[in-house]
Design an enzyme around this catalytic site. Structure first.
Site: not given
Length: 517
Positions: A291, A365
């Site tokens: 990130k 996910r």
């Protein structure tokens, strides 16, 4: 936590640090809400005029303090805004009552006792007021020296807030019916739900150096033992043996190994079964797809879905709901290292499907996929997963509303109604079939990324691939409201919010009553 009582005492003679009253926003200015008649009478019926002079309007969340009338044992009156005045014979909006009680509780930090003279037309009103003040009184200062000092000064059970003051110690709800079973039940429910929601907030707020997957699993084990919930924890060896490639792949770069926790609450009278699945990334650096700098300190909140599921299962057990509820906590830390999963790697999931990892920052996910398939093996009547899954959902719905997707429109509507009844802003979202093609992979059965536009919906479509055939499923993307980076409002603090706990509990209640969908 604040101690609650129902009282029939009159406001003037009650010994307390403050009397809390409600103020509505009327067409001609502020109006005193029901419950505060004794206070208004002591002001010779001029309380509304006094409040208007002080600048109060009755707007939602507004807090105005003024000296109590002569003869009152409490020195201060705290007037909280309830928003628009309801139409004749209509009650106040439950969420307005909840937020007003929370705002008052925050304003009364440091007080020993307060009397709440808010509108309590029925037992349900007592429940929402109790819930609001218990949630509003929350604080998290376990790591501050001021908290330690306040705890030592006020006793072992005191917990300081950010300004060094302990939360409101005791609250008496005036106008209730202490001997009425409905009122008692409403207070008991509010207490159980609020306490567990606040436990979820504590978990979200805990620094990641103290809450890795193993530590989270230990918290779940302790709570399960306390409340008679069966618990199973799969460590790294068990995950490898079971073939949980998604959870293992996400946790591969961390020195803290992943865990899959199964919590099982069973009722002998249950006719329905539910499975709640929570994303529990205890810290999300993005992995190799690192990130960018900025706000990474909030990535400790990426386990808010698992915290909500954990809290909801414990609350269901405390309430003795006549429904079987299983909670799955998919716990991992997403870190970059020489052993981390790389973009381009292919993972074999617990379901047997293979996933090409195009971006390691789309990790939630992956852990959910394994947990969803594991939950499907029990063949529950419905599965709901909860996750801080996509920034795309935040862009679509903002920071206070979460998105609901499902493989059944009626179930999506039922979950949405449960959220609204609980006071949790949510919005139904679609699962457009044309977006599925974007996740086709030349190497694996599916990729973990698809089209950039509609990213929140793409994530929902990915998860649907791992729900057992014929099982009703909903996905709650709580990325926006799970962590409040702004100032506190109503009963919502800065930091972890406990979003989705109340929705899940309400869904469980509806299932127990045979009224879900």
């Amino acid at each position: 936590m604040t101690a609650l009582t129902l009282s029939t005492a009159a406001a003037p003679g009650l010994r307390a640090d403050a009397i809390v009253i409600g103020v509505a926003k009327g067409a001609g200015g502020p109006s005193v809400a029901p419950g505060a008649e004794a206070v208004d009478k002591a002001y010779d019926g001029r309380l509304a005029a006094v409040l208007e002079t002080l600048g109060a309007s009755g707007a939602e969340g507004e807090v105005t303090k003024l000296p109590a009338p002569s003869g009152f044992k409490a020195p201060v009156v705290v007037a909280v805004g309830l928003g628009a005045e309801p139409e004749k014979d209509a009650g106040f909006d439950p969420e307005a009552l909840r937020r007003a009680a929370g705002a008052a509780a925050r304003a009364l930090a440091g007080a020993k006792k307060a009397a709440f003279a808010l509108p309590l037309a029925e037992a349900a009103d007592a429940g929402v007021v109790a819930e609001g003040l218990l949630l509003g009184a929350y604080s998290f200062d376990a790591y501050k020296a001021s908290a330690k000092e306040a705890k030592e000064a006020k006793g072992a059970k005191a917990k300081a807030n950010g300004n060094g003051k302990a939360p409101l110690a005791e609250a008496a709800l005036l106008g209730g019916k202490p001997r009425d079973k409905a009122y008692k039940a409403a207070i008991e429910r509010a207490t159980a739900v609020a306490e567990e929601l606040n436990r979820a907030r504590d978990l979200v707020n805990t620094p990641p150096n103290d809450l890795d997957p193993e530590a989270f699993a230990a918290v779940a084990q302790a709570a399960a033992k306390e409340h008679g919930i069966k618990v199973q924890v799969l460590d790294e060896k068990a995950l490898v043996k079971g073939g949980y490639g998604g959870i293992l792949g996400v946790g591969a770069g961390s020195a803290s190994g992943p865990r899959l926790v199964k919590l099982s609450y069973t009722s002998p009278k249950a006719k329905k079964s539910l499975a709640f699945v929570g994303k529990g990334i205890t810290y999300d650096s993005g992995g190799i797809s690192l990130k960018p700098a900025g706000h990474n300190e909030t990535m400790k909140c990426d386990m808010a879905g698992a915290a909500a599921v954990f809290a909801a299962v414990v609350a269901a057990a405390r309430l003795g709901l006549e429904v079987n509820v299983t909670g799955w906590l998919a716990l991992a830390e997403n870190m970059p290292s020489g052993s981390a999963t790389r973009p381009g790697d292919v993972l074999r999931m617990y379901s047997g499907k293979t996933v090409e990892v195009l971006n390691t920052d789309a990790e939630g996910r992956l852990v959910l996929a394994d947990a969803l398939w594991a939950a499907s093996q029990d063949e529950p009547d419905a599965i709901i997963d909860v996750a801080t899954l996509t920034g795309a959902m935040m862009l679509a719905l903002g920071s206070r509303t979460y998105g609901i997707m499902a493989n059944d429109d009626a179930f999506r509507s039922a979950v949405h109604e449960a959220a609204e009844e609980s006071g949790e802003p949510a919005w139904p979202m679609p699962l457009p079939e044309h977006l599925r093609k974007g996740m086709d992979s030349p190497t694996a059965d599916i990729a973990n990324m698809g089209e950039r536009m509609g990213g929140g919906l793409v994530a929902g479509l990915f998860l649907r691939e791992f729900v057992g055939e014929g099982i009703t499923w909903a996905h709650l993307d709580i990325a926006g409201p799970a962590f409040n980076e702004g100032g506190p409002f109503g009963y919502t603090p800065k930091g972890g919010t406990g979003t989705a706990v109340r929705t899940l509990v309400r869904v469980a209640e509806l299932a127990a009553a045979g009224e879900l969908g």
